[in-house]
Design an enzyme around this catalytic site. Sequence first.
Site, PDB file in Angstrom:
ATOM      1  N   CYS A  38       0.972  -1.171  -0.151  1.00 32.68           N
ATOM      2  CA  CYS A  38      -0.029   0.010   0.083  1.00 32.68           C
ATOM      3  C   CYS A  38       1.005   1.125  -0.044  1.00 32.68           C
ATOM      4  O   CYS A  38       2.247   1.191   0.083  1.00 32.68           O
ATOM      5  CB  CYS A  38      -0.927  -0.174   1.013  1.00 32.68           C
ATOM      6  N   ASN A  70       2.742   1.496   3.857  1.00 36.26           N
ATOM      7  CA  ASN A  70       2.951   0.278   4.596  1.00 36.26           C
ATOM      8  C   ASN A  70       2.497   0.504   6.278  1.00 36.26           C
ATOM      9  O   ASN A  70       3.159  -0.145   7.010  1.00 36.26           O
ATOM     10  CB  ASN A  70       4.358  -0.173   4.347  1.00 36.26           C
ATOM     11  N   CYS A  88      -1.234   0.758   6.983  1.00 34.36           N
ATOM     12  CA  CYS A  88      -2.503   0.772   7.326  1.00 34.36           C
ATOM     13  C   CYS A  88      -2.965  -0.598   6.572  1.00 34.36           C
ATOM     14  O   CYS A  88      -3.139  -1.565   7.332  1.00 34.36           O
ATOM     15  CB  CYS A  88      -3.275   1.787   6.742  1.00 34.36           C
ATOM     16  N   ARG A  89      -3.399  -0.687   5.296  1.00 33.58           N
ATOM     17  CA  ARG A  89      -3.811  -1.727   4.567  1.00 33.58           C
ATOM     18  C   ARG A  89      -2.856  -2.973   4.516  1.00 33.58           C
ATOM     19  O   ARG A  89      -3.293  -4.010   4.705  1.00 33.58           O
ATOM     20  CB  ARG A  89      -4.351  -1.100   3.057  1.00 33.58           C
ATOM     21  N   ASP A 132      -7.860   3.682   1.433  1.00 31.67           N
ATOM     22  CA  ASP A 132      -6.687   3.915   2.361  1.00 31.67           C
ATOM     23  C   ASP A 132      -7.685   4.797   3.702  1.00 31.67           C
ATOM     24  O   ASP A 132      -8.068   5.574   3.450  1.00 31.67           O
ATOM     25  CB  ASP A 132      -5.885   4.916   2.040  1.00 31.67           C
TER      26      ASP A 132
END
Length: 155
Positions: free
Chosen positions: A9, A12, A14-15, A124
Amino acid sequence: MVQKILMICLGNICRSPIAEVVMVETLAKAKVSDVEVDSAAIGSWHVGNRADPRAISTLKQHDLKCTHIVRQIRKQDFNEFDYIFGMDEDNMSELRRLAPKGSKAELLMLGDFGLDKKNRIIEDPYYERGAEGFETAYQQCVVACAAFMKERLQN
């Protein structure tokens, strides 16, 4: 033969760390071995840090632990990993741009597995208030990781 999966993402935090932890858990529950999972960022802003506290908290609510330290994707990742997953169209566009010609990694959007077309983008949640967007991303990852495992990793 070990297969390698890399979740990507933007930062790097969160998702992709959520997706990494969910994929590891999905594979463990199904007793699928010989698969390594990691995650990385498109950008370098958060390198060396831990995941967003809201991501860590969301995983903890599901009895999962995230110990990942942020790293940025490297050129060699495109040849070391079999599958590299983006979370949205911007990630996918950037991955296609960064991929060296002839690299082995298959570039895939995680949400293309198991999620209907209108929900295939794992948004996001970084700029949202609270943790609701992190829970949504978690739930999307649970469905998508299971669908990918069934389609590609289980014989």
